[in-house]
Structure formats: C-alpha cells, structure tokens
Design a protein around this motif. Structure first.
Motif, mmCIF file in Angstrom:
data_model
loop_
_atom_site.group_PDB
_atom_site.id
_atom_site.type_symbol
_atom_site.label_atom_id
_atom_site.label_comp_id
_atom_site.label_asym_id
_atom_site.label_seq_id
_atom_site.Cartn_x
_atom_site.Cartn_y
_atom_site.Cartn_z
ATOM 1 N N GLN A 66 112.839 57.780 -7.106
ATOM 2 C CA GLN A 66 113.609 59.017 -7.208
ATOM 3 C C GLN A 66 114.920 58.921 -6.424
ATOM 4 O OE1 GLN A 66 112.922 61.845 -9.151
ATOM 5 N NE2 GLN A 66 111.618 60.282 -10.037
ATOM 6 N N GLN A 67 114.909 58.170 -5.319
ATOM 7 C CA GLN A 67 116.137 57.986 -4.545
ATOM 8 C C GLN A 67 117.171 57.229 -5.371
ATOM 9 O OE1 GLN A 67 116.776 59.310 -1.305
ATOM 10 N NE2 GLN A 67 118.796 58.890 -2.157
ATOM 11 N N LYS A 68 116.729 56.231 -6.128
ATOM 12 C CA LYS A 68 117.654 55.491 -6.998
ATOM 13 C C LYS A 68 118.294 56.430 -8.017
ATOM 14 C CE LYS A 68 115.150 51.133 -6.642
ATOM 15 N NZ LYS A 68 114.265 50.192 -7.350
ATOM 16 N N THR A 72 122.264 57.406 -8.190
ATOM 17 C CA THR A 72 123.011 57.229 -9.442
ATOM 18 C C THR A 72 123.691 58.528 -9.855
ATOM 19 O OG1 THR A 72 121.506 55.481 -10.163
ATOM 20 C CG2 THR A 72 122.822 56.559 -11.874
ATOM 21 N N PHE A 73 122.959 59.636 -9.769
ATOM 22 C CA PHE A 73 123.538 60.931 -10.116
ATOM 23 C C PHE A 73 124.723 61.256 -9.212
ATOM 24 C CE2 PHE A 73 119.791 63.218 -12.422
ATOM 25 C CZ PHE A 73 119.786 62.225 -13.384
ATOM 26 N N PHE A 74 124.609 60.942 -7.926
ATOM 27 C CA PHE A 74 125.709 61.189 -6.996
ATOM 28 C C PHE A 74 126.911 60.323 -7.363
ATOM 29 C CE2 PHE A 74 128.000 60.138 -3.052
ATOM 30 C CZ PHE A 74 128.486 61.408 -2.749
ATOM 31 N N ALA A 75 126.658 59.042 -7.642
ATOM 32 C CA ALA A 75 127.739 58.116 -8.004
ATOM 33 C C ALA A 75 128.453 58.562 -9.281
ATOM 34 C CB ALA A 75 127.187 56.701 -8.164
ATOM 35 N N LEU A 76 127.720 59.185 -10.192
ATOM 36 C CA LEU A 76 128.301 59.672 -11.438
ATOM 37 C C LEU A 76 128.969 61.038 -11.294
ATOM 38 C CD1 LEU A 76 125.433 58.637 -13.881
ATOM 39 C CD2 LEU A 76 127.720 57.606 -13.715
ATOM 40 N N GLY A 77 128.862 61.629 -10.112
ATOM 41 C CA GLY A 77 129.451 62.940 -9.881
ATOM 42 C C GLY A 77 128.598 64.095 -10.360
ATOM 43 N N LEU A 78 127.334 63.816 -10.669
ATOM 44 C CA LEU A 78 126.441 64.878 -11.138
ATOM 45 C C LEU A 78 125.830 65.678 -9.996
ATOM 46 C CD1 LEU A 78 124.684 62.853 -13.974
ATOM 47 C CD2 LEU A 78 126.516 64.549 -14.216
ATOM 48 N N LEU A 79 125.855 65.118 -8.798
ATOM 49 C CA LEU A 79 125.418 65.830 -7.594
ATOM 50 C C LEU A 79 126.619 65.979 -6.679
ATOM 51 C CD1 LEU A 79 122.016 64.053 -6.757
ATOM 52 C CD2 LEU A 79 122.331 66.340 -7.690
#
Length: 94
Positions: A66-68, A72-79
């Motif tokens: 789940q951390q991965k 990934t979501f953070f890197a994509l700007g989704l978080l």
C-alpha cells in the motif's frame, strides 16, 4: 482515541460472527442475496463457495504494498502530500 479503537474492535468482532455464519450456511446466504442481485440461488451458492472468508489483521507486507501505491499516487500528483501507511494502519487494541 482509545474508545475509537474499542468501537472498531467491536465492529470487527461482529463482522467476524457474520462471516462465521456465512461460511457455515452458504445456502441461507445465497437465498438472501439472490433476489437482491438478480441471480438464481444456485449461481450465488457457487460464487459464495469460491469466496475467501475471515477477517485478518493487516500485515507488514500489505502495508509495504500500500505504501508503494501511495508513493506512486503522490508522485503522480493524485495526493496533495506524502503519507505513511504504517502510521495510518490500525493495530488491534491490546
């Protein structure tokens, strides 16, 4: 927060009881679900027999996976900010 943990533990205990019942009387569960989902009882029974049952505590492996996803979501700007799943994961009350 301790009372929140107790409430969650109570809900998990109740879900476990329902889970035990569902596992032990698949036909009754199928009879209840079939009309709501529009499938014949025998079809629902087959599907229910294929299900995994049981409520299990979250594992370190699941947290890592789940951390991965969160990274990934953070890197994509989704978080909007990075999160640590380990810090958010609930542990059973002791």
């Amino acid at each position: 927060m301790e009372s929140d943990a107790k409430v969650v533990d109570l809900v998990l205990a109740q879900l476990s009881e329902v889970d035990d019942w569902a596992r032990s009387d698949i036909h009754a569960v199928a009879e209840q679900l079939a009309p709501a989902i529009g499938l014949p009882v025998p079809v629902v029974e087959v599907a229910l027999k294929r299900q995994a049952y049981g409520i299990k505590p979250i594992t370190d492996s699941v947290i890592a996976d789940q951390q991965k996803v969160a990274d990934t979501f953070f890197a994509l700007g989704l978080l909007p900010r990075q999160i640590k799943i380990f810090d958010a994961a609930r542990r059973p009350a002791t």
